[in-house]
Design an enzyme around this catalytic site. Sequence first.
Site, PDB file in Angstrom:
ATOM      1  N   ARG A  89       0.657  -1.295  -0.156  1.00 50.54           N
ATOM      2  CA  ARG A  89       0.018   0.063  -0.444  1.00 50.54           C
ATOM      3  C   ARG A  89       1.146   0.804   0.175  1.00 50.54           C
ATOM      4  O   ARG A  89       0.265   2.337  -0.417  1.00 50.54           O
ATOM      5  CB  ARG A  89      -1.166   0.112   1.271  1.00 50.54           C
ATOM      6  CG  ARG A  89      -1.671   1.642   1.075  1.00 50.54           C
ATOM      7  CD  ARG A  89      -2.898   1.159   2.503  1.00 50.54           C
ATOM      8  NE  ARG A  89      -3.778   2.288   2.203  1.00 50.54           N
ATOM      9  CZ  ARG A  89      -3.515   3.632   2.613  1.00 50.54           C
ATOM     10  NH1 ARG A  89      -2.409   4.112   3.156  1.00 50.54           N
ATOM     11  NH2 ARG A  89      -4.436   4.677   2.194  1.00 50.54           N
ATOM     12  N   LEU A 143      -1.734  -4.198  -8.018  1.00 51.30           N
ATOM     13  CA  LEU A 143      -2.526  -2.647  -7.472  1.00 51.30           C
ATOM     14  C   LEU A 143      -3.126  -3.579  -6.175  1.00 51.30           C
ATOM     15  O   LEU A 143      -4.207  -4.873  -6.097  1.00 51.30           O
ATOM     16  CB  LEU A 143      -3.359  -1.916  -8.328  1.00 51.30           C
ATOM     17  CG  LEU A 143      -2.417  -2.176  -9.510  1.00 51.30           C
ATOM     18  CD1 LEU A 143      -3.192  -1.062 -10.853  1.00 51.30           C
ATOM     19  CD2 LEU A 143      -0.613  -1.089  -9.858  1.00 51.30           C
ATOM     20  N   HIS A 159      -2.915  -8.197 -21.428  1.00 47.75           N
ATOM     21  CA  HIS A 159      -2.519  -9.369 -21.099  1.00 47.75           C
ATOM     22  C   HIS A 159      -2.094  -9.831 -22.249  1.00 47.75           C
ATOM     23  O   HIS A 159      -3.371  -9.862 -23.263  1.00 47.75           O
ATOM     24  CB  HIS A 159      -3.376  -9.810 -20.330  1.00 47.75           C
ATOM     25  CG  HIS A 159      -3.052 -11.495 -19.640  1.00 47.75           C
ATOM     26  ND1 HIS A 159      -1.961 -11.272 -18.985  1.00 47.75           N
ATOM     27  CD2 HIS A 159      -3.877 -12.443 -20.415  1.00 47.75           C
ATOM     28  CE1 HIS A 159      -2.321 -13.005 -18.684  1.00 47.75           C
ATOM     29  NE2 HIS A 159      -3.243 -13.372 -19.645  1.00 47.75           N
ATOM     30  N   GLU A 177      -0.567  -6.956 -29.700  1.00 42.08           N
ATOM     31  CA  GLU A 177      -0.744  -6.277 -28.610  1.00 42.08           C
ATOM     32  C   GLU A 177      -0.526  -4.470 -29.063  1.00 42.08           C
ATOM     33  O   GLU A 177      -1.091  -3.421 -28.934  1.00 42.08           O
ATOM     34  CB  GLU A 177      -0.090  -6.314 -27.562  1.00 42.08           C
ATOM     35  CG  GLU A 177       0.041  -7.531 -26.849  1.00 42.08           C
ATOM     36  CD  GLU A 177       1.332  -7.594 -25.495  1.00 42.08           C
ATOM     37  OE1 GLU A 177       0.966  -7.527 -24.729  1.00 42.08           O
ATOM     38  OE2 GLU A 177       1.368  -9.381 -25.491  1.00 42.08           O
TER      39      GLU A 177
HETATM   40  C1  GRF Z   1       3.089  -8.055 -22.833  1.00 44.54           C
HETATM   41  O1  GRF Z   1       3.610  -9.244 -23.370  1.00 44.54           O
HETATM   42  C2  GRF Z   1       2.102  -7.427 -22.109  1.00 44.54           C
HETATM   43  O2  GRF Z   1       0.494  -8.583 -22.651  1.00 44.54           O
HETATM   44  C3  GRF Z   1       1.970  -8.879 -20.726  1.00 44.54           C
HETATM   45  O3  GRF Z   1       3.720  -8.046 -20.232  1.00 44.54           O
HETATM   46  C4  GRF Z   1       4.322  -7.478 -21.548  1.00 44.54           C
HETATM   47  C5  GRF Z   1       4.595  -6.500 -21.550  1.00 44.54           C
HETATM   48  O4  GRF Z   1       5.876  -6.304 -23.141  1.00 44.54           O
HETATM   49  N1  GRF Z   1       1.581  -7.815 -19.545  1.00 44.54           N
HETATM   50  P1  GRF Z   1       6.660  -4.460 -23.447  1.00 44.54           P
HETATM   51  O5  GRF Z   1       7.517  -4.288 -21.519  1.00 44.54           O
HETATM   52  O6  GRF Z   1       5.320  -3.511 -23.087  1.00 44.54           O
HETATM   53  O7  GRF Z   1       7.320  -4.544 -24.120  1.00 44.54           O
END
Ligand code: GRF
Length: 207
Positions: free
Chosen positions: A72, A99, A115, A180
Amino acid sequence: MTTGGAARGRIGILISGRGSNMLSIARACREGRIPADVALVISNLPDAPGLERAAALGIETLVIEKRGAGRREHDMKVVAALRAARVDLVCLAGYMRLLSADFIREFPGRILNIHPGLLPAFPGLHAQRQAVEYGVRWSGATVHFVDEGLDSGPIVLQAAVPVEPGDTEETLSARILDEEHRLYPEAVRLYFEGRLRIEGRKVRITG
Ligand code: GRF
């Protein structure tokens, strides 16, 4: 509740590593694809490569280590920095910490995470390895609002990628990472366009 909608928003991004998702959001802001700016990048680890990459773009960076602090206590330092930077939205981008409830309460409906898997399958660490080992045919990426659980908040966007025969954790991770980098800026854009409506477990995209 309706999210976002501010004229030109301010984003705080939390990282622990290389920061490629952070960069994809920062670039989308620069290129006018997101009506907001990255105001601050915070890492809990001083040697996170993403820190230099953010600084190279002229973005303010900060290291807030946990050291001996309780969860915290550490979280409240991060919250104070985000508040001082007047951020509207907090994006977790490879931030390797859960968090606390107190942190989440400070930014209700205003924290996103990405994710590398199709939630609710394979939450937690090493989602790509879990997918390869399980033998699923499809994996992907999920952007979701953050709640107190592990990768359990309302889902904003998902993208699927095939798991190919012979895939390793590395090859699948690379295929997912491409998605992503497309998906996270898109979700952040929708947020700042005020088009995300959280309705219980579901997120409705308006407009
Ligand atoms: C990514 O695969 C994301 O999905 C996960 O951690 C990784 C982070 O990669 N939560 P980066 O640091 O954004 O290159």
